[in-house]
Write an enzyme that holds these catalytic residues in place. Structure first.
Site, PDB file in Angstrom:
ATOM      1  N   LYS A 170       1.256  25.227  -2.359  1.00 18.66           N
ATOM      2  CA  LYS A 170       0.055  24.464  -2.012  1.00 18.66           C
ATOM      3  C   LYS A 170       0.314  22.993  -2.330  1.00 18.66           C
ATOM      4  O   LYS A 170       0.032  22.500  -3.418  1.00 18.66           O
ATOM      5  CB  LYS A 170      -1.154  25.001  -2.771  1.00 18.66           C
ATOM      6  CG  LYS A 170      -1.533  26.422  -2.342  1.00 18.66           C
ATOM      7  CD  LYS A 170      -2.697  26.957  -3.140  1.00 18.66           C
ATOM      8  CE  LYS A 170      -3.013  28.399  -2.747  1.00 18.66           C
ATOM      9  NZ  LYS A 170      -4.111  28.978  -3.562  1.00 18.66           N
ATOM     10  N   ARG A 222       0.816  -1.212   0.000  1.00 22.54           N
ATOM     11  CA  ARG A 222       0.000   0.000   0.000  1.00 22.54           C
ATOM     12  C   ARG A 222       0.853   1.267   0.000  1.00 22.54           C
ATOM     13  O   ARG A 222       0.565   2.229  -0.729  1.00 22.54           O
ATOM     14  CB  ARG A 222      -0.922   0.018   1.208  1.00 22.54           C
ATOM     15  CG  ARG A 222      -1.909   1.165   1.273  1.00 22.54           C
ATOM     16  CD  ARG A 222      -2.998   1.026   0.215  1.00 22.54           C
ATOM     17  NE  ARG A 222      -2.664   1.669  -1.044  1.00 22.54           N
ATOM     18  CZ  ARG A 222      -3.151   1.270  -2.225  1.00 22.54           C
ATOM     19  NH1 ARG A 222      -3.955   0.227  -2.308  1.00 22.54           N
ATOM     20  NH2 ARG A 222      -2.819   1.887  -3.312  1.00 22.54           N
ATOM     21  N   GLU A 247       3.506  40.484  -5.963  1.00 24.38           N
ATOM     22  CA  GLU A 247       2.201  40.200  -6.546  1.00 24.38           C
ATOM     23  C   GLU A 247       1.444  41.514  -6.748  1.00 24.38           C
ATOM     24  O   GLU A 247       1.383  42.350  -5.844  1.00 24.38           O
ATOM     25  CB  GLU A 247       1.409  39.288  -5.608  1.00 24.38           C
ATOM     26  CG  GLU A 247      -0.010  38.997  -6.057  1.00 24.38           C
ATOM     27  CD  GLU A 247      -0.767  38.214  -5.005  1.00 24.38           C
ATOM     28  OE1 GLU A 247      -0.564  36.984  -4.942  1.00 24.38           O
ATOM     29  OE2 GLU A 247      -1.537  38.827  -4.237  1.00 24.38           O
ATOM     30  N   LYS A 265       3.122  39.699  -1.161  1.00 23.10           N
ATOM     31  CA  LYS A 265       1.728  39.557  -1.565  1.00 23.10           C
ATOM     32  C   LYS A 265       0.911  40.759  -1.110  1.00 23.10           C
ATOM     33  O   LYS A 265       1.441  41.692  -0.490  1.00 23.10           O
ATOM     34  CB  LYS A 265       1.172  38.245  -1.025  1.00 23.10           C
ATOM     35  CG  LYS A 265       1.930  37.019  -1.582  1.00 23.10           C
ATOM     36  CD  LYS A 265       1.438  35.722  -1.020  1.00 23.10           C
ATOM     37  CE  LYS A 265       0.092  35.314  -1.590  1.00 23.10           C
ATOM     38  NZ  LYS A 265       0.179  34.958  -3.018  1.00 23.10           N
ATOM     39  N   ASP A 302      -1.785  38.717 -10.771  1.00 22.63           N
ATOM     40  CA  ASP A 302      -2.795  37.887 -10.123  1.00 22.63           C
ATOM     41  C   ASP A 302      -4.181  38.103 -10.720  1.00 22.63           C
ATOM     42  O   ASP A 302      -4.689  39.223 -10.790  1.00 22.63           O
ATOM     43  CB  ASP A 302      -2.834  38.203  -8.621  1.00 22.63           C
ATOM     44  CG  ASP A 302      -3.672  37.211  -7.849  1.00 22.63           C
ATOM     45  OD1 ASP A 302      -3.621  36.010  -8.170  1.00 22.63           O
ATOM     46  OD2 ASP A 302      -4.383  37.629  -6.912  1.00 22.63           O
TER      47      ASP A 302
END
Length: 301
Positions: free
Chosen positions: A141, A106, A203, A173, A224
């Site tokens: 992410k 597995r 950004e 950001k 963005d």
């Protein structure tokens, strides 16, 4: 033509990854189902086969799963990471104690199926934009604990890697900009803080912010949630800012790199790439990639 070097996983990293996964799966008592139903003298041979077309990733991790459970299991890889396979292709064959093969199965399959899925999905994005200079790149992410191996799989699929963590590049950001008092002050503060080897990206949400960024020359600008028309306009602004001709722009060294992000899918990525941006970042290649269907077929010795 010389084949490009393939990405490499460090053996120590592989062993740490797989050891943790095996400890999670085997728990405190081991594989009690296999211990209860299969005698210790039983041997087996097995093949791991791909049940659909795709790009393979995770061979070394699968091998480590069998080796760490039982070093006497004979493991033979029939393909390499990065190989394109067809449904029905055999990937790996193993021979040894049946208990060991079934206990490692597995974990070996989890790594192979997930990472091959990431590589295969990335390859689909890369194929959509192969006629442009843009490259698809992943993001932070990623599944906790799997970032390094997922980013490895992205590279195998023809994508590139964004930063690996908060410590290897500066990405300013919208919230940083709000607290710092604007685009230019944020970039200038970052430049004063960073070493000469650390890249600075900012950004922006609109073209006015982009112009403010260009005035203080970051290494990269992340555009963005802009549509293809706005992205094309941003590329033109960048070209004019650097005083480059259209022919010079794609080859220029030292100009600000443009990255598009937001609303990226297999349906939209071609138009985004055709706007002229350099990179297209998306979390989908790691967070939305379907697993590649791979099975283990066993025969008893």
């Amino acid at each position: 033509m010389t084949e490009p070097f393939r990405p490499v996983l460090l053996a120590l990293m592989v062993e740490d990854q797989v050891r943790a996964a095996l400890l999670e799966d085997l728990g405190r008592a081991g594989d009690i189902t296999t211990y209860a139903t299969i005698g210790p003298g039983k041997t087996a041979a097995a093949k791991l086969n791909s049940r659909e077309d795709g790009v393979i990733a995770g061979i070394d991790l699968a091998g480590a799963a069998f080796r760490l459970v039982d070093p006497s299991v004979r493991f033979e890889a029939l393909v390499r990471d990065g190989d394109h396979v067809r449904a029905g292709d055999a990937l790996i064959q193993v021979e040894g104690a049946a208990r060991s093969i079934l206990s490692a199965e597995r974990v070996a399959l989890n790594y192979l199926m997930h990472l091959s899925g990431v590589a295969s999905y990335t390859a689909r994005f890369a194929a959509e934009i192969a006629h442009t200079r843009a490259r698809v790149t992943c993001t932070r992410k990623t599944l906790p604990g799997l970032r390094a191996v997922e980013k490895y799989a992205v590279r195998l699929g023809g994508g590139s890697n964004h930063r690996f963590g908060l410590d290897d590049a500066i990405l300013i950001k919208d919230n940083h900009i709000a607290v710092a008092g604007g685009v230019a002050p944020a970039i200038e503060a970052a430049r004063a803080y960073a070493s000469h080897l650390v890249k600075i990206e900012v950004e922006v949400d609109n073209l006015q912010q982009m112009r403010e960024a260009l005035a203080v020359q970051p290494d990269a600008v992340l555009l963005d949630n802009m549509g293809p028309n706005l992205l094309a306009e941003a590329v033109e602004i960048n070209r004019q800012h650097h005083g480059l001709s259209s022919a010079e722009y794609s080859l220029a060294i030292g100009r600000v790199v443009l990255e598009a992000s937001g609303n990226v899918s297999l349906q939209t990525v071609r138009a985004i790439a055709e706007s002229g941006v350099d990179f297209i970042s998306t979390s989908k290649v790691t967070m939305a990639a379907p697993t590649l269907d791979i099975g283990l077929d066993v025969s008893i010795g």
